[in-house]
Every structure is written in C-alpha cells, then in structure tokens.
Write an enzyme that holds these catalytic residues in place. Structure first.
Site, short mmCIF file in Angstrom:
data_model
loop_
_atom_site.label_atom_id
_atom_site.label_comp_id
_atom_site.label_asym_id
_atom_site.label_seq_id
_atom_site.Cartn_x
_atom_site.Cartn_y
_atom_site.Cartn_z
N LYS A 54 1.02 -1.26 0.22
CA LYS A 54 0.08 0.10 -0.07
C LYS A 54 0.98 1.22 0.03
O LYS A 54 0.42 2.21 -0.67
CB LYS A 54 -1.00 0.00 1.06
N LYS B 58 -7.57 -10.44 -7.28
CA LYS B 58 -8.59 -10.44 -6.31
C LYS B 58 -9.62 -9.52 -6.58
O LYS B 58 -9.15 -8.35 -7.08
CB LYS B 58 -8.31 -10.31 -4.90
N LYS C 8 -12.54 -3.71 -3.95
CA LYS C 8 -13.42 -2.39 -3.68
C LYS C 8 -12.65 -1.30 -4.25
O LYS C 8 -12.93 -0.52 -4.64
CB LYS C 8 -13.75 -2.10 -1.91
#
Ligand code: TRP
Length: 336
Positions: free
Chosen positions: A113, A199, A202
């Site tokens: 991240k 994956k 969102k």
C-alpha cells in the site's frame, strides 16, 4: 459450555461486492449460531489511506445495513461500528508502545500500500495492523475469520498478545487470549471479472471488475456479459491455467448452491461461454435480489439500524472496557 467468540470486520472504503459477501459475510452468517459473534465496520481502518470525509458516514451505514441484509442477526451477534467504541483507539496506543517497529515494517500489505501511495503515507498506514490487533484482543476473541491476505496481520496479533502477556501478565492470569486464525478456503475467494488472477477488490478503479452487492440486475448482466473469458469452449473447475474459467465456475458454484457434480452435468448442455454466462447471470441476480430487497427495507427505516448499532456499541463497549481496564492496571497506570 460457553460459546467461543469470533470477531471480524470489513472496511467501509466503498461499496461491498459479491467477493466480500461470498468470501466473508456469508461465512460469518454460518458461524453465528455456533459462536458468540462480534462483527464490526472498521471505519478507523478506512482512514489509513486518504479518504473522502463526505462519504465515510454513508459508507459505514451502508456496510452495516448490508451486514444485516446478508443475514447477520442482531439477536445472535453483536454488530457495531469500530469508532463508536473508543477503546479500540486507546488500546491501539498502548499496543503501539509495546510493539517493536521492526514487526510492523515487515508487513507485506503495508509495503504494497505504501508503494501504491507514493509520497503521502501516514503513520496510520504503518499502524494499521496494531489497530487490528486491538480490535481482536479487546474482545478476547478465540477465532478470527479472514482471507489469506490477512494471515500475516493475525500472526502479528498473536505475537503482540504473547508479548504483552509475557511482559505484564502472569501464566495463571493472561491479559489477552491468543486468537486463532480461520483462513477462508481458496475456493471462497472471488477474483476480478477483468483479470482472473487478481482478487475482486473494492479499490479497483474499474467498476466492471466487480459485482457490487447493490448492482442492478441490468448492471450485473452487463458485467458478466463483458467479463474476461478464454478461447476454450468447455467449462471446468479448478484448472489454474484457466483463471477466468476457474473463477466464474467457482462463482457459479457459490451463488447457485449446486454441487460440482450437478454443475458439470448441466455444463454438458452449454454450447460455450455464452450459455454459461446466461445461467451465471440468472443465478447471481437470484442470489442478490433478496439481499437488495432487505437492504432497501433497512435504509427506509434508519431508526432500526441506528438502534441495532447503539445496542452493539453498548455490548461491545462493556467488554472492551473491561479488557482496557485490565490492560491499564497491568501496565501500571494510576487507575481511579
Ligand atoms: N484488515 C482486515 C481486512 O482488510 C479488516 C479488519 C480490521 C479486521 N480489523 C479486523 C478483520 C479485525 C478481522 C478482525 O480484511
């Protein structure tokens, strides 16, 4: 015998998708009769990356409503919002002071991240797993159902618990229960519609990559119609060389509730991807329609939802408060 306690949560960082439902929430719903369930919307985690303050409350409310719409039952489980119980932030601070920096610097998700974000990485992003440890340890949870990507965070939680127990507790009176991970099976992991190797997420900028729980039937039909496929005509399970086929067949298995045997028999009648996509679309819409109907009911009656969350805050707050009190005492604070 007392039920074992299970705790888990999802971040309100956007709308929930069918991967969140099939991979996490549907599993919690199955567990809730057998376990003492604590399910929270982890809004404090949602601000570890830049967020939109005008959307946070609405997303938090929507995720809580979707928990209920998916079948979490406030009569059986405790459903709450993380930031409503201030003990999460307080315990996170205390855990920060006993957690070696090197332990969090190793976290793969932080590194990923941080790279994605470039310049603007806040300390909260590094601290994310310590806050997650606080979420879990406050409730003395026995088991924590999470995806494979959270396994390292669970290991860190266990290490922190063992360290605090060792430094400030006694063998006879451990401060924290050391939780066990419950890693969801690979099959329950729903992948992106545009890339069967990553994956469903969102945070993927492409909305076409996921089926949101609140997508209209038309949107679902469009997304499945346009989703990535391959050149083969037959459909099969578990062929890792055909990630899209593997993903969509797995998705069909989950949304239809049929056995693999039944599906393979049915597959004999499909002339190719087109026929399969039609049945997959129908089964997906059928699985989501009741959830959407219940969601609309809940949103039409906001007093009910806030009542559920106020009860959850009270129940969660009482337990979290006890743990926090013990921690303060054990660490030697002057407790009045
Ligand atoms: N980090 C988890 C995820 O992204 C969310 C989370 C926060 C969580 N606190 C938790 C999950 C406590 C389980 C228990 O999936």
């Amino acid at each position: 015998m007392a039920k074992k306690r299970v705790l888990s949560g999802v971040q309100p960082t956007g709308s929930l998708h069918i991967g969140n439902y099939l991979g996490s929430i549907a599993n919690w719903v199955k567990l809730q009769a057998e376990y003492d369930g604590f399910f929270c919307v982890v809004d404090l985690h949602a601000v570890t990356v830049p967020h939109d303050p005008t959307a946070l409350a609405a997303h938090t409310q929507a995720v809580a409503a979707l928990y209920l719409a998916c079948g979490l039952d406030p009569a059986q489980s405790t459903i709450f919002v993380q930031s409503h119980v201030s003990a999460h932030s307080e315990l996170a601070w205390l855990l920060n002071c006993v957690t070696p920096l090197t332990w969090v610097e190793r976290m793969i998700q932080f590194k990923e991240k941080a790279i994605k974000q470039g310049e603007n990485v806040g300390i909260g992003l590094l601290d994310y797993p310590v806050l997650m440890a606080a979420d879990i340890l406050l409730y003395q949870a026995d088991v924590v159902p999470v995806g494979e990507d959270q396994k390292q965070h669970l290991e860190l939680t266990r290490d922190i618990a063992i360290r605090v127990n060792g430094l400030y507790g006694s063998e006879a009176n451990p401060i924290f229960r050391v939780p066990a991970p419950m890693i969801r099976p690979q099959g329950a992991r729903v992948m992106s519609l545009t890339d069967g190797r990553s994956k469903m997420s969102k945070s993927d900028p492409a909305d076409a990559s996921r089926i949101n729980l609140l997508d209209s039937p038309e949107a679902i039909a469009q997304k499945i119609k346009r989703c990535k496929t391959d050149m083969e005509r037959t459909l099969e399970f578990d062929n890792p060389d055909r990630p899209e086929c593997q993903n969509l067949m797995g998705l069909y298995e989950l949304v239809s509730g049929k056995t693999r045997g039944e599906i393979l028999a049915e597959a004999q009648t499909w002339r190719g991807w087109g026929d399969f996509k039609a049945v997959l679309t129908e089964a997906t819409i059928a699985a989501l329609t009741p959830i959407q109907a219940r969601y609309r009911e809940l949103m039409a009656d906001p007093g009910y939802l806030t009542g559920v969350l106020a009860d959850g805050r009270e129940k969660a707050g009482a337990i979290a408060g006890q743990t926090l009190h013990t921690v303060r005492q054990s660490l030697g604070f002057w407790v009045l």
